[in-house]
Motif scaffolding. Structure first.
Motif, short mmCIF file in Angstrom:
data_model
loop_
_atom_site.label_atom_id
_atom_site.label_comp_id
_atom_site.label_asym_id
_atom_site.label_seq_id
_atom_site.Cartn_x
_atom_site.Cartn_y
_atom_site.Cartn_z
N GLY A 388 -1.17 -17.88 13.21
CA GLY A 388 -2.21 -18.89 13.34
C GLY A 388 -3.53 -18.31 13.83
N ILE A 389 -4.62 -18.96 13.44
CA ILE A 389 -5.95 -18.61 13.94
C ILE A 389 -6.60 -19.89 14.47
CG2 ILE A 389 -8.26 -17.76 13.35
CD1 ILE A 389 -6.97 -16.05 11.18
N GLU A 390 -6.86 -19.89 15.76
CA GLU A 390 -7.54 -21.02 16.40
C GLU A 390 -9.02 -20.67 16.55
OE1 GLU A 390 -3.81 -22.32 19.32
OE2 GLU A 390 -5.45 -21.07 20.09
N LEU A 391 -9.88 -21.60 16.18
CA LEU A 391 -11.33 -21.39 16.26
C LEU A 391 -11.90 -22.24 17.40
CD1 LEU A 391 -13.95 -20.17 15.01
CD2 LEU A 391 -14.04 -22.22 13.55
N TYR A 392 -12.66 -21.60 18.27
CA TYR A 392 -13.28 -22.26 19.43
C TYR A 392 -14.79 -22.03 19.42
CZ TYR A 392 -8.50 -22.32 21.35
OH TYR A 392 -7.16 -22.52 21.53
N ARG A 393 -15.48 -22.83 20.19
CA ARG A 393 -16.89 -22.54 20.49
C ARG A 393 -17.10 -22.78 21.98
NH1 ARG A 393 -20.48 -27.65 18.13
NH2 ARG A 393 -19.22 -29.30 19.05
N PHE A 400 -15.42 -18.28 19.13
CA PHE A 400 -14.31 -17.43 19.60
C PHE A 400 -13.06 -17.77 18.79
CE2 PHE A 400 -17.28 -17.27 23.02
CZ PHE A 400 -17.06 -16.07 23.69
N PHE A 401 -12.11 -16.86 18.81
CA PHE A 401 -10.84 -17.14 18.13
C PHE A 401 -9.68 -16.67 19.00
CE2 PHE A 401 -11.12 -12.68 17.19
CZ PHE A 401 -9.80 -12.25 17.00
N ARG A 402 -8.52 -17.25 18.73
CA ARG A 402 -7.28 -16.72 19.27
C ARG A 402 -6.29 -16.62 18.10
NH1 ARG A 402 -3.52 -19.35 24.03
NH2 ARG A 402 -3.86 -21.24 22.79
N MET A 403 -5.61 -15.49 18.01
CA MET A 403 -4.59 -15.30 16.98
C MET A 403 -3.22 -15.50 17.59
SD MET A 403 -4.19 -12.11 14.35
CE MET A 403 -5.79 -12.57 13.63
N LEU A 404 -2.34 -16.17 16.84
CA LEU A 404 -0.97 -16.43 17.28
C LEU A 404 0.00 -15.82 16.27
CD1 LEU A 404 -1.44 -20.25 18.01
CD2 LEU A 404 -1.42 -18.44 19.72
N LEU A 405 1.01 -15.16 16.77
CA LEU A 405 2.12 -14.71 15.93
C LEU A 405 3.39 -15.34 16.47
CD1 LEU A 405 3.27 -12.92 13.65
CD2 LEU A 405 3.57 -11.10 15.36
N ASN A 406 4.03 -16.15 15.64
CA ASN A 406 5.23 -16.88 16.06
C ASN A 406 5.01 -17.63 17.36
OD1 ASN A 406 6.59 -16.04 13.77
ND2 ASN A 406 7.35 -14.18 14.74
N ASP A 417 -9.35 -9.59 25.22
CA ASP A 417 -8.58 -10.75 25.66
C ASP A 417 -8.05 -11.48 24.43
OD1 ASP A 417 -8.20 -12.50 28.29
OD2 ASP A 417 -8.65 -13.90 26.66
N GLU A 418 -7.03 -12.31 24.61
CA GLU A 418 -6.53 -13.14 23.51
C GLU A 418 -7.65 -13.98 22.92
OE1 GLU A 418 -3.28 -15.72 24.42
OE2 GLU A 418 -1.99 -14.10 25.11
N PHE A 419 -8.49 -14.54 23.78
CA PHE A 419 -9.64 -15.32 23.34
C PHE A 419 -10.79 -14.35 23.14
CE2 PHE A 419 -6.82 -18.14 25.58
CZ PHE A 419 -6.82 -19.28 24.80
N CYS A 420 -11.18 -14.17 21.90
CA CYS A 420 -12.04 -13.04 21.53
C CYS A 420 -13.18 -13.53 20.65
CB CYS A 420 -11.17 -12.02 20.76
SG CYS A 420 -11.99 -10.49 20.32
#
Length: 446
Positions: A388-393, A400-406, A417-420
């Motif tokens: 997954g790719i979460e998009l933030y502002r 910013f984004f956070r990537m999720l694996l499983n 950082d996870e939030f990048c």
């Protein structure tokens, strides 16, 4: 008077008997339901087996909760990619299983011979536990994004579900959608025609990859032969002693797949899986990964690093649209295959994140070193694996984004950082975003 009393007592006795029979019937139905619908994992969430089972590994929901979002970041979009849930063996796998069932001298209990693994009518279809996995993933998505999804579901254009053309992916998508959107606000699942699918079943439409697969398979076969020379005799002696039949390493590879299917499809670890221990299962995964890492992964042709480019182009088109108009940001859930996730992982170079030894997987690789490799199919390609790719502002409108694996956060090497910062991911994928898939996959005339 005495007769009436006796008659009443008789009626009471019969009523008690009927009530007891009814309770017994209900309990029997409950026990049948539980036994036929049990999950491949225990109620506590742990696996029924501690074996690693390559691409036949059942999905295990993470025990740890996701890290909370830092203050000042607002979620504006999510995009997730899934492998379909647990499926029945392909016709090719069924042929190998039938071959094992028919081995002369095979000495196993009769209940080990599972007709469900060789039923051609079910070949490659989504299995009951695949539906179970998808429902669980969807329920956890609702828990992860409760407010966000509730708001988006009011507009049918803001959440999409996309699938490859295969039944196992379509049914995974529909099952997932049915949990996330029980009121049917969103559009039906979009199914990508196979011959036009550059997003999820991308290999079929790429002549360069199709042409190179033969070379990759040949190279993998050479390394597999080296592996068999190093480990085969010991594996054969172990298995022949247990089964009483003459075996080859290919037979053992089929037994290993049968173990995976028994656990993933039937929550059964007491049959073929008893032939393996954690070390032998890890050895067999290593043997599988020799091939997977070359045909779909980082140790094959250069095209493997590019095949997910159209997918990431689509992802970034949605990201850029979201950044221009956050209230209209479209979140997408895509459902593909093990290869989809392997090509995505290869483009992202996740082997650098998931392991400390990223040298090519060879047949002569010491087992102790192989345990530290970054490419393990039980990690990146179990049934229902997802990215997954979460998009933030932030409060200054910086993305910013956070990537999720499983379902777990992944920190890329380029991030602190996870939030990048989204710019880091954009730079990492600069050669992929905006690619011309047809040109990438065109066979050179030279």
């Amino acid at each position: 008077m005495l007769g009436n009393s006796h008659s009443g007592a008789e009626r009471t006795r019969k009523q008690r008997i009927y009530a007891a029979l009814a309770v017994a019937a209900i309990l029997a139905m409950c026990m049948w339901y539980y036994s036929s619908h049990k999950s491949p994992v225990s109620p506590g969430g742990s696996r029924l087996t501690n074996l690693v089972l390559s691409t036949k590994t059942p999905y295990l929901a993470p025990n740890a909760t996701a890290r909370s979002v830092p203050a000042g970041l607002e979620l504006i979009q999510v995009q997730h990619i899934y492998r379909h849930g647990a499926r029945y063996p392909t016709l090719g796998d069924m042929a190998h299983i039938k071959n094992v069932y028919g081995l002369g001298g095979l000495n196993v209990p009769r209940d080990w011979i599972n007709a469900g693994l060789v039923d051609g009518d079910k070949a490659a279809l989504l299995a009951e536990y695949g539906y179970h996995e998808m429902k669980g993933l969807a329920q956890r998505i609702l828990q992860r994004y409760p407010k966000f999804l509730a708001e988006r579901m009011r507009n049918p254009e803001l959440v999409r579900f996309v699938s490859s053309e295969f039944q196992r992916s379509i049914m995974s998508a529909r099952t997932f959608q049915g949990v996330v959107d029980p009121s049917n606000h969103t559009r039906p699942v979009t199914v990508l025609p196979l011959q036009e699918d550059t997003i999820l079943a991308m290999k079929t439409g790429c002549p360069v990859w199709v042409q190179g697969k033969e070379t990759a398979t040949l190279n993998a076969s050479k390394e597999t032969a080296v592996f068999d020379s190093a480990h085969g005799q010991k594996l054969i002696q172990r298995m022949e002693g247990k089964l009483g039949a003459k075996l080859t390493v290919d037979h053992i590879s089929t037994l290993y797949s049968m173990c995976g299917y028994e656990v993933s499809l039937f929550a059964q670890s007491g049959t073929w899986c008893t032939l393996f221990d954690p070390d032998t299962s890890a050895l067999m995964e290593l043997r599988n990964d020799i091939k997977y890492s070359r045909v779909y992964g980082p140790f094959g042709a250069n095209i493997n690093r590019k095949l997910a480019c159209a997918l990431f182009t689509a992802i970034f088109q949605d990201i850029d649209s979201a950044l221009r108009d956050p209230p209209k940001a479209v979140s997408t859930f895509r459902f593909g295959h093990a290869e989809t996730i392997m090509f995505v992982s290869t483009l992202l170079r996740l082997e650098d994140v998931l392991g400390t030894d990223n040298s090519p997987i060879t047949g002569s690789m010491p087992f102790s070193r192989a345990q530290h490799r970054g490419f393990k199919t039980s990690v990146i390609a179990p049934f229902s694996t997802n990215l997954g790719i979460e998009l933030y502002r932030d409060q200054r409108d910086q993305p910013f984004f956070r990537m999720l694996l499983n379902e777990q956060g992944v920190r890329l090497p380029e991030c602190h950082d996870e939030f990048c910062s989204l710019g880091v991911l954009r730079n990492k994928l600069s050669d992929a975003i905006g690619c011309d898939f047809e040109s990438v996959c065109r066979i050179s005339s030279r």
